[in-house]
Design a protein around this motif. Sequence first.
Motif, PDB file in Angstrom:
ATOM      1  N   PHE A 157       2.510   1.678  -3.407  1.00 46.96           N
ATOM      2  CA  PHE A 157       1.561   2.163  -4.406  1.00 46.96           C
ATOM      3  C   PHE A 157       1.234   3.636  -4.206  1.00 46.96           C
ATOM      4  O   PHE A 157       1.148   4.383  -5.185  1.00 46.96           O
ATOM      5  N   THR A 158       1.073   4.038  -2.948  1.00 50.16           N
ATOM      6  CA  THR A 158       0.781   5.451  -2.656  1.00 50.16           C
ATOM      7  C   THR A 158       1.949   6.320  -3.082  1.00 50.16           C
ATOM      8  O   THR A 158       1.752   7.383  -3.685  1.00 50.16           O
ATOM      9  N   LEU A 159       3.161   5.873  -2.825  1.00 48.64           N
ATOM     10  CA  LEU A 159       4.367   6.600  -3.247  1.00 48.64           C
ATOM     11  C   LEU A 159       4.423   6.666  -4.779  1.00 48.64           C
ATOM     12  O   LEU A 159       4.746   7.712  -5.344  1.00 48.64           O
ATOM     13  N   ILE A 175       0.849  -1.203   0.000  1.00 50.23           N
ATOM     14  CA  ILE A 175       0.000   0.000   0.000  1.00 50.23           C
ATOM     15  C   ILE A 175       0.884   1.252   0.000  1.00 50.23           C
ATOM     16  O   ILE A 175       0.648   2.175  -0.778  1.00 50.23           O
ATOM     17  N   LEU A 176       1.895   1.270   0.857  1.00 49.99           N
ATOM     18  CA  LEU A 176       2.826   2.397   0.942  1.00 49.99           C
ATOM     19  C   LEU A 176       3.557   2.583  -0.386  1.00 49.99           C
ATOM     20  O   LEU A 176       3.733   3.709  -0.867  1.00 49.99           O
ATOM     21  N   ILE A 214       1.829   6.472  -6.883  1.00 47.53           N
ATOM     22  CA  ILE A 214       0.747   7.363  -7.318  1.00 47.53           C
ATOM     23  C   ILE A 214       1.158   8.831  -7.113  1.00 47.53           C
ATOM     24  O   ILE A 214       0.940   9.655  -7.996  1.00 47.53           O
ATOM     25  N   ILE A 215       1.770   9.119  -5.965  1.00 43.89           N
ATOM     26  CA  ILE A 215       2.230  10.495  -5.654  1.00 43.89           C
ATOM     27  C   ILE A 215       3.256  10.926  -6.710  1.00 43.89           C
ATOM     28  O   ILE A 215       3.179  12.041  -7.250  1.00 43.89           O
ATOM     29  N   THR A 256       1.418  11.581 -10.080  1.00 47.43           N
ATOM     30  CA  THR A 256       0.616  12.823 -10.032  1.00 47.43           C
ATOM     31  C   THR A 256       1.495  14.060 -10.050  1.00 47.43           C
ATOM     32  O   THR A 256       1.125  15.068 -10.639  1.00 47.43           O
TER      33      THR A 256
END
Length: 93
Positions: A83-85, A80-81, A87-88, A91
């Motif tokens: 993927f969030t990194l 999860i961490l 995605i960030i 973006t």
Amino acid sequence: MYCQNCGSEIDQNAMVCPYCGQVNSSSDIIRKKDIKIEEMEQKIAKLEEIVKEGSRSTTKKAGIKIFQPWIFIFPIVFLILFFTLFIILVTIR
Ligand SMILES: [Zn+2]
């Protein structure tokens, strides 16, 4: 031998005085029973130690069982961490 309570002559092996009912503490049968009780108490103490050791090992096993979900949760949280990194970073670009 003589009774400790009434002084009547009684049999050495008699558990109680036949005249007054006083327990013959010096009776061989009672002595043997006392020895057997001591042996039993020692055996019980040993068994209690074994049971205590057994319960300790089971609590250790239970501790591992409680810890097990974290082994599965940790890589999920890591993903999860990650993927969030990802995605960030996407973006921002
Ligand atoms: Zn007696």
